[in-house]
Design a protein around this motif. Structure first.
Motif, short mmCIF file in Angstrom:
data_model
loop_
_atom_site.label_atom_id
_atom_site.label_comp_id
_atom_site.label_asym_id
_atom_site.label_seq_id
_atom_site.Cartn_x
_atom_site.Cartn_y
_atom_site.Cartn_z
N LEU A 161 0.77 7.64 -6.21
CA LEU A 161 -0.42 8.46 -6.40
C LEU A 161 -0.09 9.95 -6.30
N ARG A 220 1.81 2.03 -3.57
CA ARG A 220 0.68 2.57 -4.33
C ARG A 220 0.43 4.02 -3.97
N ARG A 221 0.50 4.35 -2.68
CA ARG A 221 0.27 5.71 -2.23
C ARG A 221 1.39 6.62 -2.71
N PRO A 253 0.82 -1.22 0.00
CA PRO A 253 0.00 0.00 0.00
C PRO A 253 0.85 1.27 0.00
N MET A 254 2.01 1.22 0.62
CA MET A 254 2.88 2.39 0.65
C MET A 254 3.39 2.72 -0.75
#
Length: 55
Positions: free
Chosen positions: A20, A16-17, A13-14
């Protein structure tokens, strides 16, 4: 270097963030530039009248 399954899933998730933020900044910059380039176009008629532009 070997990652355990737990470390690999918590890092996903890190990543992906982190991807972004540059995307959002790029979209915002593109929108600002495009808006700034097209906003004066409808005003050309007023500019032509006031400043005596010829077609």
């Amino acid at each position: 270097m070997t990652l355990t399954a737990e470390a690999a899933t918590s890092a996903a998730p890190m990543r992906r963030r982190a991807g972004l933020v540059p995307f959002v900044v790029t979209v915002f910059a593109f929108t600002v530039v495009m808006a700034g380039a097209t906003m004066p176009t409808p005003l050309y008629g007023l500019y032509a009248d006031r400043m005596g532009f010829e077609p």
